[in-house]
Design a protein around this motif. Sequence first.
Motif, PDB file in Angstrom:
ATOM      1  N   VAL A 190      23.932  19.417  -9.748  1.00 58.44           N
ATOM      2  CA  VAL A 190      25.345  19.797  -9.856  1.00 58.44           C
ATOM      3  C   VAL A 190      26.111  18.735 -10.628  1.00 58.44           C
ATOM      4  O   VAL A 190      26.979  19.045 -11.450  1.00 58.44           O
ATOM      5  CB  VAL A 190      25.962  19.996  -8.453  1.00 58.44           C
ATOM      6  CG1 VAL A 190      27.461  20.261  -8.557  1.00 58.44           C
ATOM      7  CG2 VAL A 190      25.260  21.136  -7.715  1.00 58.44           C
ATOM      8  N   ALA A 191      25.784  17.468 -10.366  1.00 57.04           N
ATOM      9  CA  ALA A 191      26.450  16.365 -11.071  1.00 57.04           C
ATOM     10  C   ALA A 191      26.216  16.458 -12.570  1.00 57.04           C
ATOM     11  O   ALA A 191      27.144  16.249 -13.369  1.00 57.04           O
ATOM     12  CB  ALA A 191      25.941  15.026 -10.542  1.00 57.04           C
ATOM     13  N   LEU A 192      24.994  16.791 -12.971  1.00 56.00           N
ATOM     14  CA  LEU A 192      24.659  16.908 -14.388  1.00 56.00           C
ATOM     15  C   LEU A 192      25.443  18.054 -15.038  1.00 56.00           C
ATOM     16  O   LEU A 192      26.016  17.886 -16.126  1.00 56.00           O
ATOM     17  CB  LEU A 192      23.156  17.136 -14.551  1.00 56.00           C
ATOM     18  CG  LEU A 192      22.641  17.325 -15.982  1.00 56.00           C
ATOM     19  CD1 LEU A 192      22.949  16.104 -16.832  1.00 56.00           C
ATOM     20  CD2 LEU A 192      21.137  17.615 -15.973  1.00 56.00           C
ATOM     21  N   VAL A 193      25.479  19.199 -14.364  1.00 52.66           N
ATOM     22  CA  VAL A 193      26.191  20.363 -14.899  1.00 52.66           C
ATOM     23  C   VAL A 193      27.685  20.068 -15.024  1.00 52.66           C
ATOM     24  O   VAL A 193      28.311  20.353 -16.061  1.00 52.66           O
ATOM     25  CB  VAL A 193      25.960  21.604 -14.016  1.00 52.66           C
ATOM     26  CG1 VAL A 193      26.834  22.760 -14.484  1.00 52.66           C
ATOM     27  CG2 VAL A 193      24.484  22.008 -14.036  1.00 52.66           C
ATOM     28  N   LEU A 194      28.263  19.490 -13.979  1.00 53.43           N
ATOM     29  CA  LEU A 194      29.692  19.178 -13.995  1.00 53.43           C
ATOM     30  C   LEU A 194      30.025  18.162 -15.088  1.00 53.43           C
ATOM     31  O   LEU A 194      31.072  18.251 -15.737  1.00 53.43           O
ATOM     32  CB  LEU A 194      30.146  18.650 -12.636  1.00 53.43           C
ATOM     33  CG  LEU A 194      30.184  19.674 -11.488  1.00 53.43           C
ATOM     34  CD1 LEU A 194      30.561  18.990 -10.176  1.00 53.43           C
ATOM     35  CD2 LEU A 194      31.161  20.792 -11.811  1.00 53.43           C
ATOM     36  N   THR A 195      29.130  17.216 -15.295  1.00 56.86           N
ATOM     37  CA  THR A 195      29.349  16.199 -16.331  1.00 56.86           C
ATOM     38  C   THR A 195      29.410  16.832 -17.713  1.00 56.86           C
ATOM     39  O   THR A 195      30.290  16.516 -18.529  1.00 56.86           O
ATOM     40  CB  THR A 195      28.229  15.145 -16.290  1.00 56.86           C
ATOM     41  OG1 THR A 195      28.252  14.477 -15.028  1.00 56.86           O
ATOM     42  CG2 THR A 195      28.395  14.123 -17.407  1.00 56.86           C
ATOM     43  N   LEU A 196      28.474  17.738 -17.986  1.00 49.52           N
ATOM     44  CA  LEU A 196      28.480  18.414 -19.277  1.00 49.52           C
ATOM     45  C   LEU A 196      29.703  19.315 -19.436  1.00 49.52           C
ATOM     46  O   LEU A 196      30.251  19.451 -20.533  1.00 49.52           O
ATOM     47  CB  LEU A 196      27.194  19.231 -19.445  1.00 49.52           C
ATOM     48  CG  LEU A 196      25.890  18.413 -19.492  1.00 49.52           C
ATOM     49  CD1 LEU A 196      24.690  19.332 -19.603  1.00 49.52           C
ATOM     50  CD2 LEU A 196      25.913  17.406 -20.637  1.00 49.52           C
ATOM     51  N   LEU A 197      30.153  19.909 -18.329  1.00 45.24           N
ATOM     52  CA  LEU A 197      31.362  20.734 -18.371  1.00 45.24           C
ATOM     53  C   LEU A 197      32.604  19.886 -18.657  1.00 45.24           C
ATOM     54  O   LEU A 197      33.540  20.347 -19.324  1.00 45.24           O
ATOM     55  CB  LEU A 197      31.534  21.489 -17.051  1.00 45.24           C
ATOM     56  CG  LEU A 197      30.559  22.648 -16.811  1.00 45.24           C
ATOM     57  CD1 LEU A 197      30.775  23.245 -15.421  1.00 45.24           C
ATOM     58  CD2 LEU A 197      30.722  23.723 -17.885  1.00 45.24           C
TER      59      LEU A 197
END
Length: 335
Positions: A109-116
């Motif tokens: 989730v952290a990775l996805v949110l970071t890219l967002l």
Amino acid sequence: MTTSSTDQPSAARADRVGARKEFVATNFGVLSISVVFVILFAFFSLQTDAFLTTNNLVNVLRQVAPTVVVAMAMTFVITTGAIDLSVGSIVGLTAAALAILAESGNPVVALVLTLLIGAGIGAINGALTAYGKLQSFIVTLAALTAVRGVALLITDGYSTPISSSFLLPLGNGKLLGLYTPTWIAIITVVSAWYVFTQTRFGRYIVAVGSNAESLRRSGVDIRKIQMAALTLTGVFAGVAGVLTATRLASGSSNSGTLFELEVITAVVLGGTSLMGGRGSIIGSAIGALTLGVISNGLVLLRVDVYWVPIVQGIILIVAIFANSTLFSRIVGHQQ
């Protein structure tokens, strides 16, 4: 009227000369930076034994990977006649955000949110530029300051360690002798080359920079193209932030300082015109590699590290002058 046999060889030679000039004019950026790269590579190989070793070259490829990734998106942006000065600050914010989110929650989730986060900042830059009709230079300059301020705010200026076994291989994992960031950079270059040269979107990117009004009259919404290009740099800067944080195993708000200078220098070195309408994905990739070789070579020669940005700045000025002047002369002679 028939052509004499003596005129035919002359015509054939003229055709070959014209074809060579056209080839040089079309690929001038790639050819020029390739020559510079080979010269620098040979120079550092002769000056220090440590340069031409497998470990060193593999490390150079890993270190330059974030620059290569963002340079691909920056090529799209600059080809449209715009520019993005906020990529370094986005790297700092996304690197810090990844570390904070990963240590307090699910790393996926952290990775996805970071890219967002990166995509969101890019989209804001794009919307203000394309739909707000503001200069991209002003918009992204403001973002450079504001985004870096947010990064400092959420971290209080401290680094946050990353211990996730899922995230760390993104910066330090290896496959077939190369680090993961290198493979990500290679995939990015291949994908960007295909989109830029083989798709309608790539043709629109060039058309926006060379003749936006003509493209608009043909029914294409150029605002969507401009916004897409700037959103792309936000996404890729987010990827660079992830690669930087996972390589260092920590997220810092200071990551990416002067990164925008390095990326823009790489793109201009590769033959992309700051005036828009002309760009080269392969040239930008070689330009990024050239800067990586310069940085690594100077360190191995024990030159003061503070000389690196000075050299990059000088190279940027020389590249802009040389590319614009020499390219104009080549095209002028051809015509």
